[in-house]
Design a protein around this motif. Sequence first.
Motif, PDB file in Angstrom:
ATOM      1  N   LEU A   1      23.236  31.632 -77.281  1.00 37.78           N
ATOM      2  CA  LEU A   1      24.590  31.441 -77.829  1.00 37.78           C
ATOM      3  C   LEU A   1      25.527  30.803 -76.809  1.00 37.78           C
ATOM      4  CD1 LEU A   1      24.984  34.810 -79.748  1.00 37.78           C
ATOM      5  CD2 LEU A   1      25.034  32.530 -80.775  1.00 37.78           C
ATOM      6  N   GLU A   2      25.178  30.915 -75.546  1.00 34.20           N
ATOM      7  CA  GLU A   2      26.022  30.362 -74.475  1.00 34.20           C
ATOM      8  C   GLU A   2      25.503  29.027 -73.967  1.00 34.20           C
ATOM      9  OE1 GLU A   2      28.800  31.929 -73.905  1.00 34.20           O
ATOM     10  OE2 GLU A   2      28.175  33.522 -75.287  1.00 34.20           O
ATOM     11  N   MET A   3      24.509  28.480 -74.633  1.00 34.68           N
ATOM     12  CA  MET A   3      23.917  27.227 -74.173  1.00 34.68           C
ATOM     13  C   MET A   3      24.684  26.059 -74.783  1.00 34.68           C
ATOM     14  SD  MET A   3      19.892  26.248 -74.207  1.00 34.68           S
ATOM     15  CE  MET A   3      19.294  24.860 -73.241  1.00 34.68           C
ATOM     16  N   PRO A   4      25.417  25.287 -73.991  1.00 34.80           N
ATOM     17  CA  PRO A   4      26.324  24.275 -74.543  1.00 34.80           C
ATOM     18  C   PRO A   4      25.653  23.092 -75.212  1.00 34.80           C
ATOM     19  CG  PRO A   4      26.255  24.142 -72.138  1.00 34.80           C
ATOM     20  CD  PRO A   4      25.508  25.375 -72.523  1.00 34.80           C
ATOM     21  N   THR A   5      24.425  22.750 -74.792  1.00 36.61           N
ATOM     22  CA  THR A   5      23.761  21.557 -75.344  1.00 36.61           C
ATOM     23  C   THR A   5      22.973  21.854 -76.616  1.00 36.61           C
ATOM     24  OG1 THR A   5      21.812  21.945 -73.951  1.00 36.61           O
ATOM     25  CG2 THR A   5      23.538  20.494 -73.076  1.00 36.61           C
ATOM     26  N   LEU A   6      22.706  23.136 -76.908  1.00 37.37           N
ATOM     27  CA  LEU A   6      21.829  23.502 -78.019  1.00 37.37           C
ATOM     28  C   LEU A   6      22.499  23.242 -79.367  1.00 37.37           C
ATOM     29  CD1 LEU A   6      19.051  24.719 -78.641  1.00 37.37           C
ATOM     30  CD2 LEU A   6      20.151  26.963 -78.763  1.00 37.37           C
ATOM     31  N   LYS A   7      21.834  22.436 -80.213  1.00 41.76           N
ATOM     32  CA  LYS A   7      22.355  22.093 -81.534  1.00 41.76           C
ATOM     33  C   LYS A   7      21.512  22.648 -82.674  1.00 41.76           C
ATOM     34  CE  LYS A   7      24.275  17.674 -79.921  1.00 41.76           C
ATOM     35  NZ  LYS A   7      24.254  16.194 -80.124  1.00 41.76           N
ATOM     36  N   SER A   8      20.237  22.901 -82.396  1.00 49.97           N
ATOM     37  CA  SER A   8      19.305  23.300 -83.456  1.00 49.97           C
ATOM     38  C   SER A   8      18.397  24.406 -82.954  1.00 49.97           C
ATOM     39  CB  SER A   8      18.476  22.085 -83.901  1.00 49.97           C
ATOM     40  OG  SER A   8      17.501  22.454 -84.845  1.00 49.97           O
ATOM     41  N   LEU A   9      18.302  25.510 -83.742  1.00 43.22           N
ATOM     42  CA  LEU A   9      17.467  26.642 -83.369  1.00 43.22           C
ATOM     43  C   LEU A   9      16.698  27.131 -84.592  1.00 43.22           C
ATOM     44  CD1 LEU A   9      16.553  28.901 -81.399  1.00 43.22           C
ATOM     45  CD2 LEU A   9      18.577  30.197 -82.121  1.00 43.22           C
TER      46      LEU A   9
ATOM     47  N   GLU B   1      24.604  34.400 -86.885  1.00 39.94           N
ATOM     48  CA  GLU B   1      25.147  33.917 -88.162  1.00 39.94           C
ATOM     49  C   GLU B   1      26.655  33.803 -88.130  1.00 39.94           C
ATOM     50  OE1 GLU B   1      23.448  36.855 -90.671  1.00 39.94           O
ATOM     51  OE2 GLU B   1      21.481  35.870 -90.781  1.00 39.94           O
ATOM     52  N   ASN B   2      27.294  34.627 -87.317  1.00 34.21           N
ATOM     53  CA  ASN B   2      28.756  34.540 -87.163  1.00 34.21           C
ATOM     54  C   ASN B   2      29.181  33.398 -86.246  1.00 34.21           C
ATOM     55  OD1 ASN B   2      29.188  36.741 -88.850  1.00 34.21           O
ATOM     56  ND2 ASN B   2      29.180  38.225 -87.160  1.00 34.21           N
ATOM     57  N   ASN B   3      28.204  32.725 -85.668  1.00 39.51           N
ATOM     58  CA  ASN B   3      28.492  31.592 -84.781  1.00 39.51           C
ATOM     59  C   ASN B   3      27.833  30.306 -85.289  1.00 39.51           C
ATOM     60  OD1 ASN B   3      29.859  32.519 -81.998  1.00 39.51           O
ATOM     61  ND2 ASN B   3      28.527  34.164 -82.737  1.00 39.51           N
ATOM     62  N   LEU B   4      27.792  30.161 -86.593  1.00 36.34           N
ATOM     63  CA  LEU B   4      27.181  28.989 -87.201  1.00 36.34           C
ATOM     64  C   LEU B   4      27.800  27.681 -86.730  1.00 36.34           C
ATOM     65  CD1 LEU B   4      26.520  29.980 -90.933  1.00 36.34           C
ATOM     66  CD2 LEU B   4      24.819  29.389 -89.214  1.00 36.34           C
ATOM     67  N   ASP B   5      29.072  27.725 -86.419  1.00 42.08           N
ATOM     68  CA  ASP B   5      29.774  26.501 -86.023  1.00 42.08           C
ATOM     69  C   ASP B   5      29.250  25.927 -84.707  1.00 42.08           C
ATOM     70  OD1 ASP B   5      30.813  28.844 -84.831  1.00 42.08           O
ATOM     71  OD2 ASP B   5      32.638  27.787 -84.250  1.00 42.08           O
ATOM     72  N   LYS B   6      28.449  26.701 -83.974  1.00 42.24           N
ATOM     73  CA  LYS B   6      27.874  26.225 -82.726  1.00 42.24           C
ATOM     74  C   LYS B   6      26.643  25.353 -82.953  1.00 42.24           C
ATOM     75  CE  LYS B   6      29.231  30.134 -79.774  1.00 42.24           C
ATOM     76  NZ  LYS B   6      29.907  29.366 -78.704  1.00 42.24           N
TER      77      LYS B   6
ATOM     78  N   ILE C   1       9.075  36.651 -76.947  1.00 37.89           N
ATOM     79  CA  ILE C   1      10.384  36.002 -76.806  1.00 37.89           C
ATOM     80  C   ILE C   1      11.409  37.017 -76.308  1.00 37.89           C
ATOM     81  CG2 ILE C   1      12.139  34.626 -77.960  1.00 37.89           C
ATOM     82  CD1 ILE C   1       9.327  33.369 -77.907  1.00 37.89           C
ATOM     83  N   LYS C   2      12.047  36.727 -75.186  1.00 37.95           N
ATOM     84  CA  LYS C   2      13.004  37.645 -74.573  1.00 37.95           C
ATOM     85  C   LYS C   2      14.369  36.975 -74.404  1.00 37.95           C
ATOM     86  CE  LYS C   2       9.606  40.558 -73.941  1.00 37.95           C
ATOM     87  NZ  LYS C   2       9.452  41.754 -74.791  1.00 37.95           N
ATOM     88  N   ASN C   3      15.422  37.792 -74.449  1.00 35.01           N
ATOM     89  CA  ASN C   3      16.799  37.360 -74.146  1.00 35.01           C
ATOM     90  C   ASN C   3      17.255  36.174 -74.990  1.00 35.01           C
ATOM     91  OD1 ASN C   3      17.127  39.301 -71.972  1.00 35.01           O
ATOM     92  ND2 ASN C   3      15.736  38.010 -70.790  1.00 35.01           N
ATOM     93  N   ILE C   4      16.936  36.213 -76.282  1.00 35.82           N
ATOM     94  CA  ILE C   4      17.287  35.096 -77.156  1.00 35.82           C
ATOM     95  C   ILE C   4      18.794  34.992 -77.357  1.00 35.82           C
ATOM     96  CG2 ILE C   4      17.140  36.352 -79.355  1.00 35.82           C
ATOM     97  CD1 ILE C   4      15.656  33.850 -80.468  1.00 35.82           C
ATOM     98  N   GLU C   5      19.500  36.092 -77.200  1.00 37.64           N
ATOM     99  CA  GLU C   5      20.963  36.070 -77.390  1.00 37.64           C
ATOM    100  C   GLU C   5      21.648  35.172 -76.375  1.00 37.64           C
ATOM    101  OE1 GLU C   5      20.069  39.223 -74.386  1.00 37.64           O
ATOM    102  OE2 GLU C   5      19.209  38.618 -76.318  1.00 37.64           O
TER     103      GLU C   5
ATOM    104  N   GLU D   1      15.450  30.748 -69.335  1.00 41.19           N
ATOM    105  CA  GLU D   1      14.856  29.619 -68.631  1.00 41.19           C
ATOM    106  C   GLU D   1      15.262  28.279 -69.254  1.00 41.19           C
ATOM    107  OE1 GLU D   1      13.219  29.875 -65.866  1.00 41.19           O
ATOM    108  OE2 GLU D   1      13.095  32.071 -65.854  1.00 41.19           O
ATOM    109  N   PHE D   2      15.643  28.297 -70.517  1.00 42.32           N
ATOM    110  CA  PHE D   2      16.039  27.056 -71.191  1.00 42.32           C
ATOM    111  C   PHE D   2      17.307  26.458 -70.591  1.00 42.32           C
ATOM    112  CE2 PHE D   2      13.706  29.003 -74.953  1.00 42.32           C
ATOM    113  CZ  PHE D   2      12.613  28.161 -74.827  1.00 42.32           C
ATOM    114  N   PHE D   3      18.086  27.276 -69.897  1.00 40.53           N
ATOM    115  CA  PHE D   3      19.318  26.774 -69.276  1.00 40.53           C
ATOM    116  C   PHE D   3      19.022  25.813 -68.126  1.00 40.53           C
ATOM    117  CE2 PHE D   3      20.971  30.177 -71.740  1.00 40.53           C
ATOM    118  CZ  PHE D   3      22.319  29.937 -71.925  1.00 40.53           C
ATOM    119  N   LYS D   4      17.777  25.786 -67.693  1.00 40.16           N
ATOM    120  CA  LYS D   4      17.383  24.861 -66.625  1.00 40.16           C
ATOM    121  C   LYS D   4      17.182  23.441 -67.150  1.00 40.16           C
ATOM    122  CE  LYS D   4      14.938  28.536 -64.107  1.00 40.16           C
ATOM    123  NZ  LYS D   4      13.602  29.003 -63.627  1.00 40.16           N
ATOM    124  N   LEU D   5      17.302  23.267 -68.459  1.00 38.54           N
ATOM    125  CA  LEU D   5      17.074  21.974 -69.091  1.00 38.54           C
ATOM    126  C   LEU D   5      18.409  21.421 -69.586  1.00 38.54           C
ATOM    127  CD1 LEU D   5      13.920  23.037 -71.133  1.00 38.54           C
ATOM    128  CD2 LEU D   5      13.973  21.902 -68.902  1.00 38.54           C
TER     129      LEU D   5
END
Length: 325
Positions: free
Chosen positions: A285-293, A311-316, A278-282, A260-264
């Motif tokens: 990783l595909e959310m382009p605007t997300l900087k902090s989790l 952890e393998n996608n820290l650069d995101k 909390i569901k579908n947290i993975e 649902e966060f993709f609607k923002l």
Amino acid sequence: MMNKTYYSEILNQYLINIDFYQNKKKCIEYSDGKSYNSMSDLYRSKITLLPWGKQPSLEMLEDVCLLNIYPAEEYLFPKNMPPFINQFNKLKILKMPLVYALSLRSDSLPESVEHLILINELKQTNNLGKNKKERIQNLLFPNESFPNIKSLNLITLSSASMIADGYLNINYSRFPNLEFLRCAVNSKDKFLFLESLTNLKHLWVSIGQNVNVFEQIKSPIISLDIDGANVGIEFQKISKIPSLEIIRINSCCDEVDCREFFKLPKLKEIILLNSKGIKNIEALLEMPTLKSLDVLDCKGALTKQQKKIFENNLDKFERLSIDYA
């Protein structure tokens, strides 16, 4: 990586306390001294006690920026609000019992006050009438305007006899320049005050059962802190707040589907705490605007394998805190 969240920067801006001033002359506790003397030496080194019934000195009226009012229980009536509050020349933060606010007038506060903290505790609301109907009638906030108030904190402690926020009739005309609001909303509220506030930037809200807070929010808020949400929140309607950049969810009993966060479209920070739905947290990783989790104590939100993928996608991310998810 960022050490602090974006949201912590917002709280530091609006929730100013004695640590901000680091000067005992700028902070006063007006009380009978019982609470003051029970506090730590560190606390007493940062704030000056003004004994109940005494008038502030001329030096206090000139220098004080923060005033905490802690009356004894027998003084928890609207009529007991200290008359000298408007005499402080530099007062910026005022903390006092909720019932005192019911006797406020536009000239009760100095123009310098920007942050108002109202504490609902003990049985102060019982002092407003003989029965619940009479108390609710007397809970109305005065029909006055306070244009200099930027933040309003309505804090209900566990000792309070009722949650009063939805009976106060807080609205735009009373706080036309309000930016930050902390409050509680319930299904039995007399006034849907969030609908009447259209200029908020930041909202910290506790939500009762079967309350769709997303339908009530009419302001283009930047941050939303949901602190204690019961079932029936209808999280899928979060799309009604496309301005959101930061969301913090703590102790949510309902399911939160991270898709649902993709609607923002502007969302850059997500903080999830003490929530088991909390569901579908993975998908984040595909959310382009997300900087902090941040994910803390959310049982079942992340498997060990999913943690490794994040952890393998820290650069995101500018900040990723999932060690104790």
